[in-house]
Design a protein around this motif. Structure first.
Motif, PDB file in Angstrom:
ATOM      1  N   ALA B 562      50.755 102.661  58.661  1.00 24.22           N
ATOM      2  CA  ALA B 562      51.631 103.835  58.668  1.00 24.22           C
ATOM      3  C   ALA B 562      52.681 103.708  59.765  1.00 24.22           C
ATOM      4  CB  ALA B 562      50.801 105.098  58.872  1.00 24.22           C
ATOM      5  N   LEU B 563      52.225 103.342  60.960  1.00 21.89           N
ATOM      6  CA  LEU B 563      53.160 103.283  62.083  1.00 21.89           C
ATOM      7  C   LEU B 563      54.220 102.203  61.873  1.00 21.89           C
ATOM      8  CD1 LEU B 563      53.867 104.207  65.031  1.00 21.89           C
ATOM      9  CD2 LEU B 563      52.654 102.165  65.748  1.00 21.89           C
ATOM     10  N   PHE B 564      53.773 101.023  61.458  1.00 24.79           N
ATOM     11  CA  PHE B 564      54.710  99.904  61.358  1.00 24.79           C
ATOM     12  C   PHE B 564      55.741 100.152  60.248  1.00 24.79           C
ATOM     13  CE2 PHE B 564      55.734  95.358  60.331  1.00 24.79           C
ATOM     14  CZ  PHE B 564      56.359  95.093  61.534  1.00 24.79           C
ATOM     15  N   THR B 565      55.275 100.645  59.102  1.00 23.76           N
ATOM     16  CA  THR B 565      56.205 100.900  58.005  1.00 23.76           C
ATOM     17  C   THR B 565      57.181 102.012  58.379  1.00 23.76           C
ATOM     18  OG1 THR B 565      54.359 100.361  56.561  1.00 23.76           O
ATOM     19  CG2 THR B 565      56.313 101.261  55.516  1.00 23.76           C
ATOM     20  N   TRP B 566      56.630 103.059  59.011  1.00 24.68           N
ATOM     21  CA  TRP B 566      57.502 104.164  59.396  1.00 24.68           C
ATOM     22  C   TRP B 566      58.521 103.720  60.440  1.00 24.68           C
ATOM     23  CZ3 TRP B 566      57.978 106.615  64.192  1.00 24.68           C
ATOM     24  CH2 TRP B 566      58.791 107.750  64.188  1.00 24.68           C
ATOM     25  N   LEU B 567      58.053 102.907  61.403  1.00 21.81           N
ATOM     26  CA  LEU B 567      58.963 102.393  62.427  1.00 21.81           C
ATOM     27  C   LEU B 567      60.098 101.601  61.797  1.00 21.81           C
ATOM     28  CD1 LEU B 567      57.026 100.870  65.469  1.00 21.81           C
ATOM     29  CD2 LEU B 567      58.722 102.687  65.502  1.00 21.81           C
ATOM     30  N   GLN B 568      59.731 100.696  60.888  1.00 18.27           N
ATOM     31  CA  GLN B 568      60.760  99.856  60.272  1.00 18.27           C
ATOM     32  C   GLN B 568      61.780 100.719  59.560  1.00 18.27           C
ATOM     33  OE1 GLN B 568      58.704  96.934  57.886  1.00 18.27           O
ATOM     34  NE2 GLN B 568      59.215  95.379  59.392  1.00 18.27           N
ATOM     35  N   ASP B 569      61.290 101.765  58.902  1.00 12.70           N
ATOM     36  CA  ASP B 569      62.188 102.616  58.139  1.00 12.70           C
ATOM     37  C   ASP B 569      63.083 103.444  59.057  1.00 12.70           C
ATOM     38  OD1 ASP B 569      62.906 103.897  55.492  1.00 12.70           O
ATOM     39  OD2 ASP B 569      62.312 105.635  56.691  1.00 12.70           O
ATOM     40  N   SER B 570      62.482 104.107  60.031  1.00 13.14           N
ATOM     41  CA  SER B 570      63.274 105.070  60.796  1.00 13.14           C
ATOM     42  C   SER B 570      64.084 104.397  61.887  1.00 13.14           C
ATOM     43  CB  SER B 570      62.357 106.130  61.400  1.00 13.14           C
ATOM     44  OG  SER B 570      61.432 105.510  62.246  1.00 13.14           O
ATOM     45  N   VAL B 571      63.509 103.382  62.522  1.00 12.64           N
ATOM     46  CA  VAL B 571      64.249 102.737  63.606  1.00 12.64           C
ATOM     47  C   VAL B 571      65.454 101.978  63.060  1.00 12.64           C
ATOM     48  CG1 VAL B 571      64.096 101.039  65.449  1.00 12.64           C
ATOM     49  CG2 VAL B 571      62.219 102.609  65.067  1.00 12.64           C
ATOM     50  N   ALA B 572      65.263 101.357  61.881  1.00 13.00           N
ATOM     51  CA  ALA B 572      66.375 100.599  61.292  1.00 13.00           C
ATOM     52  C   ALA B 572      67.549 101.526  61.007  1.00 13.00           C
ATOM     53  CB  ALA B 572      65.923  99.911  60.012  1.00 13.00           C
ATOM     54  N   ARG B 573      67.263 102.794  60.747  1.00  8.96           N
ATOM     55  CA  ARG B 573      68.339 103.727  60.443  1.00  8.96           C
ATOM     56  C   ARG B 573      69.028 104.194  61.724  1.00  8.96           C
ATOM     57  NH1 ARG B 573      65.531 107.817  57.758  1.00  8.96           N
ATOM     58  NH2 ARG B 573      64.819 106.152  56.405  1.00  8.96           N
ATOM     59  N   GLY B 574      68.245 104.277  62.797  1.00 14.71           N
ATOM     60  CA  GLY B 574      68.769 104.913  63.998  1.00 14.71           C
ATOM     61  C   GLY B 574      69.395 103.976  65.018  1.00 14.71           C
ATOM     62  N   PHE B 575      69.003 102.708  64.998  1.00 18.37           N
ATOM     63  CA  PHE B 575      69.466 101.810  66.056  1.00 18.37           C
ATOM     64  C   PHE B 575      70.112 100.557  65.470  1.00 18.37           C
ATOM     65  CE2 PHE B 575      65.973 104.217  67.746  1.00 18.37           C
ATOM     66  CZ  PHE B 575      66.367 104.537  69.030  1.00 18.37           C
ATOM     67  N   ASP B 576      71.146 100.080  66.151  1.00 20.90           N
ATOM     68  CA  ASP B 576      71.725  98.805  65.744  1.00 20.90           C
ATOM     69  C   ASP B 576      70.744  97.671  66.037  1.00 20.90           C
ATOM     70  OD1 ASP B 576      74.005  99.600  64.624  1.00 20.90           O
ATOM     71  OD2 ASP B 576      75.302  99.224  66.345  1.00 20.90           O
ATOM     72  N   TYR B 577      70.169  97.725  67.236  1.00 23.61           N
ATOM     73  CA  TYR B 577      69.241  96.658  67.625  1.00 23.61           C
ATOM     74  C   TYR B 577      67.822  97.116  67.332  1.00 23.61           C
ATOM     75  CZ  TYR B 577      73.127  94.244  69.774  1.00 23.61           C
ATOM     76  OH  TYR B 577      74.307  93.576  69.974  1.00 23.61           O
ATOM     77  N   TRP B 578      67.551  97.389  66.069  1.00 25.27           N
ATOM     78  CA  TRP B 578      66.262  97.997  65.728  1.00 25.27           C
ATOM     79  C   TRP B 578      65.107  97.033  65.894  1.00 25.27           C
ATOM     80  CZ3 TRP B 578      63.947  95.681  61.491  1.00 25.27           C
ATOM     81  CH2 TRP B 578      64.776  95.025  60.584  1.00 25.27           C
ATOM     82  N   ARG B 579      65.370  95.739  65.741  1.00 25.48           N
ATOM     83  CA  ARG B 579      64.269  94.792  65.929  1.00 25.48           C
ATOM     84  C   ARG B 579      63.751  94.853  67.359  1.00 25.48           C
ATOM     85  NH1 ARG B 579      66.776  90.234  62.411  1.00 25.48           N
ATOM     86  NH2 ARG B 579      68.159  90.124  64.169  1.00 25.48           N
ATOM     87  N   ALA B 580      64.692  94.913  68.302  1.00 22.66           N
ATOM     88  CA  ALA B 580      64.291  94.967  69.719  1.00 22.66           C
ATOM     89  C   ALA B 580      63.504  96.240  69.984  1.00 22.66           C
ATOM     90  CB  ALA B 580      65.527  94.901  70.608  1.00 22.66           C
ATOM     91  N   VAL B 581      63.910  97.339  69.364  1.00 25.62           N
ATOM     92  CA  VAL B 581      63.198  98.605  69.588  1.00 25.62           C
ATOM     93  C   VAL B 581      61.760  98.490  69.080  1.00 25.62           C
ATOM     94  CG1 VAL B 581      63.138 101.053  69.023  1.00 25.62           C
ATOM     95  CG2 VAL B 581      65.322  99.944  69.498  1.00 25.62           C
ATOM     96  N   ILE B 582      61.607  97.930  67.887  1.00 26.94           N
ATOM     97  CA  ILE B 582      60.249  97.762  67.354  1.00 26.94           C
ATOM     98  C   ILE B 582      59.441  96.847  68.265  1.00 26.94           C
ATOM     99  CG2 ILE B 582      58.907  96.795  65.442  1.00 26.94           C
ATOM    100  CD1 ILE B 582      60.980  97.796  63.544  1.00 26.94           C
TER     101      ILE B 582
END
Lengths: 392, 607
Positions: B562-582
């Motif tokens: 749940a956490l990983f899928t949700w992170l990928q979905d929401s962080v990718a929308r909110g941040f340019d550098y979403w990989r680093a955030v994850i």
């Protein structure tokens, strides 16, 4: 519960009509950044221009942009989000062919217009074509066909082929062999190399090609594979006696990375941005350079034209209703930085073309010389063949 | 092939082998001593490339190589001291998760620092031309690499055989706990080994610069190749790595020379599978001593307590009621989460109670998806039938592959699962007529009555609940106890009459079966399926989910998915550098919650 759902549906259906034309844009920005950052700048420029001029069909344009994660599964989820949560009127974007096909398939299921900007696969408008999907960039088939006239003129008999081992490379190779054989029946294909995409073992491949002693080589390598192939080929002298035809290698995205390795005399498709001096291109290039302080790439033109296509379709339809947009886009004629294009009613492919020319070096940089514009309308199979492929 | 062509392809193979060896040697050293499955090794290689590229205009290519290697080595020492050192006592495999987070962080750092374009490096001054060999031109730089490989091998050999430090490294490779008990300072040893390994990765990257451009995609490519070489050679064996690199380099060169270039897509995995089946510890590897100490102790798995069960029932009821509140995107996202939850629970079944690490679990997910897709599109089967048959497509593959895999242990087993997964992937990827090749299969939609988002969500929810309940039930049946007994002490379990291998094999098949179910559900939720569904990143995602949740907890994988899928979905929308955030989120969780999310809400504690 059923009443509740019905009520909810009613609530969404009676939402006040939005006063914008909302485009849901999705692309693999993190996987193919080199191509897609200029693409993004292209569509941003178009968006600003269109809105400054009052929008389309009485509405302002709005673009909601998303990273599609680079895989079909993620892209479909992102597209669902754009449809369900953002309530976009049109989907636009995608780069890799399999992602484009997956989103096209979803668009057909959810009945929403999808303007596939970048994917090259022939299938997106032919075998897997559907009512809701339109594609802007010249396809693999078209770009391959554009190189055929020059290939025929050379009257070379022994051809070797190298392509990245996935659908784009395979279909480019198949089209090239078929078209060349039709026009020049005595042609011989003496070697074929299909290295894995992004992982070419360039030394061994160059050696194997040289071993077959071809007169000419047809290649559909690009990006990293192209750079490694060019460097090894230069070092090992493969290109001294062999003329090479390479799809896409003239696009600034790929050509600029070669610098002083740029092999002279290669025939390529591409975009000689600094040399095209038509008024419509000059206007685009000046606006782009003024806005971004950078020169346009192939992706910039694609992004720019994609947004204008949606806007022009909305203008022609006078509406943002999906069915009306589809009818308006079919047969739409419009200006682009490359000149007039037509959105073909038969297969939803635009006639945007590409430039065919030869590579040369100028002050340590690669450029295209002796180029011509190959109009996409000319390089198409017969309507009968297309109908058969689309199963219509 | 003519005689001269054979010679030249042989030389090409040697040059390729040298490049491979340099990066694999460091990985082998690190694994041998610290047992860290270092996913970030490819990222260190990539940093070596970029660092050399950045230094080259100032100091010239030849100075940039050692400087870049030293810089990457220093970074390695820093990472070991600041991060990995904190994790040695944590449950095994947690380091793997931490290095995965590093991959994400380093990739986005490189993007930020050097931009998105592929950067073709300079030619090596003095070695930029070619020499004539057997009538053809052969690059001087490749000759240099061919000579360098054995030189590095010799230097490492001398270091390991002729110095005190080398003796300690070998002792720790053979039996780390024993070396510690005899008074070897593990901290310094680990730090120095990690730094040397990182230095070799950086050196490999810098030296590759004249041969290929620096790109952001090279990290995962290289690390997979390097792992293959290390495992074929035998973990911790430097000469083994050299031999394996030679084998792979030559086989690839001759595949291309003979015109079978398509085979190079997965040839190294075929070689690895063959080697592991015949020699379970690699060509020159040795059976490692069993792990002891705090990291090796696995807490007994307790059935969920009443409170936990009630909480879970509450969550399930909430999920059932959710469509009343929304009919939109939340259901799409939750469908994805539920599908991955089944996938993660099935992988946990294998990894946790089964004790079998898998790097190739995506194969069964993908085979389920393709099974469903092919039955629908090629055989015209009704959707429900295709969905029910899909898990059996995956399970039958698991039956075959599992038979080989359960004969191995630890990382060797994991790499064999990876080899099988990659072989399946390469077949699916290239079989255009049947599987649709790289584009995959298009147009796999559920039956009309399930096509609404809500309906499909309920189907997935029901499947997820049923699958999870079924797997948990198995774990607390005699089968599950026997399985865990076999994991904790194969000798004792065998002695009391448990057929350990048979139990492991059965667990492998069940895990494949449920992964296949997840795959089938996935295919129908997306409408299409492509080879990515069974590629390495999907397997890695599964691992991350299980490890985030906690491999020794029961409900962890659900939270992890749940956490990983949700992170990928929401962080990718909110941040340019979403990989680093994850990556940063994962690192934080690793450090704060080494037991995984599931340890927050656990069953009865063992006394």
């Amino acid at each position: 519960m059923r009443t509740l759902i019905a009520l909810l549906l009613l609530a969404t259906a009676t939402n006040a009509p939005s006063q914008t034309l909302k485009i849901g844009e999705l692309n693999s920005y993190k996987v193919f950044p080199a191509f897609l950052e200029p693409y993004k700048k292209g569509w941003q420029l178009a968006l600003e221009e269109i809105n400054a001029a009052g929008g389309a069909a009485g509405r302002k344009l709005e673009i909601v942009s998303r990273d599609d994660g680079g895989t079909p599964g993620d892209a479909v989820r992102v597209a669902e989000e754009l449809i369900a949560r953002e309530k976009v009127d049109v989907l636009m974007g995608t780069f890799a062919s399999h992602v484009g096909l997956a989103v096209a398939n979803l668009a057909n299921q959810r009945k929403i217009l999808f303007l596939a900007a970048e994917p090259l696969t022939d299938k997106i408008v032919w075998e897997n074509g559907n009512r809701y999907t339109f594609r802007l960039r010249p396809s693999t088939y078209m770009q391959t066909a554009m190189l055929i006239p020059e290939a025929l003129k050379l009257k070379k008999k022994r051809w070797a082929i190298v392509y990245p081992n996935y659908e784009y490379g395979q279909s480019a190779t198949a089209s090239f062999k078929k078209l060349l054989k039709q026009a020049q029946p005595d042609v011989e294909f003496v070697a074929e190399q299909a290295p894995p995409l992004g992982k070419i073992d360039a030394g061994a491949v160059v050696q194997a090609l040289a071993e077959a002693k071809p007169d000419a080589i047809f290649s559909s390598l690009f990006a990293v594979d192209l750079q490694k192939f060019v460097r090894e080929g230069n070092t090992r002298g493969l290109f001294k006696s062999t003329v090479v035809f390479n799809l896409l290698a003239g696009e600034p995205e790929y050509l600029d990375t070669l610098k002083d390795e740029t092999p002279e005399g290669w025939w390529v498709t591409g975009y000689p941005w600094s040399e095209i001096d038509t008024p419509e291109h000059r206007r685009f290039r000046d606006a782009y350079q003024k806005r971004w302080n950078d020169y346009p790439r192939q992706g910039s033109v694609v992004g720019y034209t994609a947004v204008y296509s949606v806007a022009n379709a909305a203008k022609r339809a006078g509406s943002i209703d999906t069915e009306k947009l589809i009818e308006a886009l079919k047969g739409l004629q419009m200006p682009t930085p490359f000149g007039q294009i037509l959105w073909r009613p038969i297969d939803h492919q635009s006639t945007m073309g590409a430039y065919v020319g030869q590579l040369a070096q100028k002050a340590g940089r690669g450029v295209m010389v002796d180029w011509r514009y190959a109009d996409g309308a000319t390089y198409q199979p017969s309507d009968r063949e297309i109908r058969a492929l689309r199963k219509e | 092939m003519s005689g001269s062509a054979v010679l030249l392809q042989f030389l090409n193979g040697l040059a390729g082998a040298s490049s491979l060896f340099l990066v694999a040697a460091g990985l082998s050293l690190i694994f041998g001593v610290t047992r860290i499955v270092n996913f970030a090794h490819g990222s260190l290689f990539m940093l070596g490339m970029y660092a050399a590229l950045a230094l080259e205009p100032h100091v010239g290519f030849w100075w940039s190589v050692p400087l870049a290697a030293l810089a990457v080595g220093a970074l390695g020492a820093l990472l070991e001291a600041l991060l990995l050192r904190r994790l040695y006592a944590a449950p095994e495999l947690l380091q793997l998760l931490a290095t995965f987070a590093l991959v994400l962080l380093i990739k986005d750092f490189a993007l930020w620092a050097w931009g998105p374009e592929d950067l073709l490096g300079p030619r090596a001054p003095g070695l930029d031309g070619a020499v004539r060999i057997a009538g053809s031109r052969f690059p001087e730089y490749d000759l240099f690499l061919i000579a360098l490989g054995p030189l590095v091998l010799g230097a490492l050999w001398a270091l390991l055989r002729r110095t005190r430090w080398g003796i300690l490294v070998r002792a720790a490779t053979q039996d780390r706990e024993m070396a510690g008990a005899l008074g070897v300072d593990e901290r310094r040893l680990f730090a120095s080994v990690f730094a040397l390994g990182a230095l070799l990765a950086g050196l490999g990257g810098a030296l590759q610069l004249p041969r290929e451009p620096a790109t952001l995609a090279i990290d995962l490519q290289i690390v997979v190749d390097a792992f293959v070489v290390v495992v074929i050679g035998g973990l911790g064996s430097i000469p083994g790595a050299f031999l394996a690199a030679l084998l792979i380099g030559e086989i690839k060169a001759f595949c291309i020379g003979l015109g079978y270039s398509e085979f190079t897509l997965a040839i190294e995995f075929v070689v690895m599978a063959a080697v592991l089946v015949l020699r379970p510890w690699g060509l020159l590897g040795r059976l490692p001593a069993p792990r002891r100490g705090p990291g090796a102790l696995e807490p007994p798995l307790a059935p969920p307590s009443r409170a936990v069960l009630l909480a879970l029932a509450g969550v399930a009821a909430g999920l059932c009621a959710l469509p009343l509140a929304t009919g939109g995107y939340a259901l799409v996202l939750l469908t994805d989460i539920l599908v991955f939850a089944i996938f993660a629970v099935s992988l946990h079944f294998l990894m946790g109670p089964g004790g079998m690490l898998s790097f190739g679990h995506a194969a069964y997910f993908g085979l389920g998806a393709y099974g469903a897709g092919l039955l629908t599109l090629k055989a015209g089967a009704p959707m429900m039938l295709a969905l029910l048959a899909a898990p059996f497509a995956a399970a039958s593959a698991a039956l075959v592959f599992g038979w080989f895999c359960v004969r191995l242990q630890g990382v060797y087993l994991a790499m064999l699962t990876l080899a099988f997964a990659q072989i399946v992937w390469s077949v699916v990827y290239q079989w255009n007529a049947f599987t649709g090749g790289s584009n995959g299969l298009i147009g796999i939609w559920p039956a009309a009555w399930l096509s609404a988002r809500t309906a499909y969500y309920y189907l997935t929810l029901a499947a997820c609940l049923a699958a999870t309940a079924c797997m948990w039930r198995m774990l607390f049946a005699p089968f599950g106890y026997a399985l865990r007994a076999g994991r904790d002490s194969p000798l004792r379990a065998g002695a009391i009459g448990i057929d350990v291998r048979a139990h492991q094999w059965a667990a492998f098949v069940f895990a494949g079966l449920f992964a296949g179910l997840a795959g089938g559900l996935y295919a129908f939720s997306k409408g299409s399926i492509s080879p990515e569904a069974l590629a390495v990143p999907r397997s890695v995602d599964g691992l991350v989910m299980v490890l985030l949740g906690g491999v020794h907890t029961l409900i962890g994988p659900l939270w992890g998915a749940a956490l990983f899928t949700w992170l990928q979905d929401s962080v990718a929308r909110g941040f340019d550098y979403w990989r680093a955030v994850i990556g940063a989120v994962i690192l934080l969780l690793v450090l704060v919650l080494p037991g995984g999310l599931g340890s927050l809400l656990r069953g009865r504690r063992a006394p």
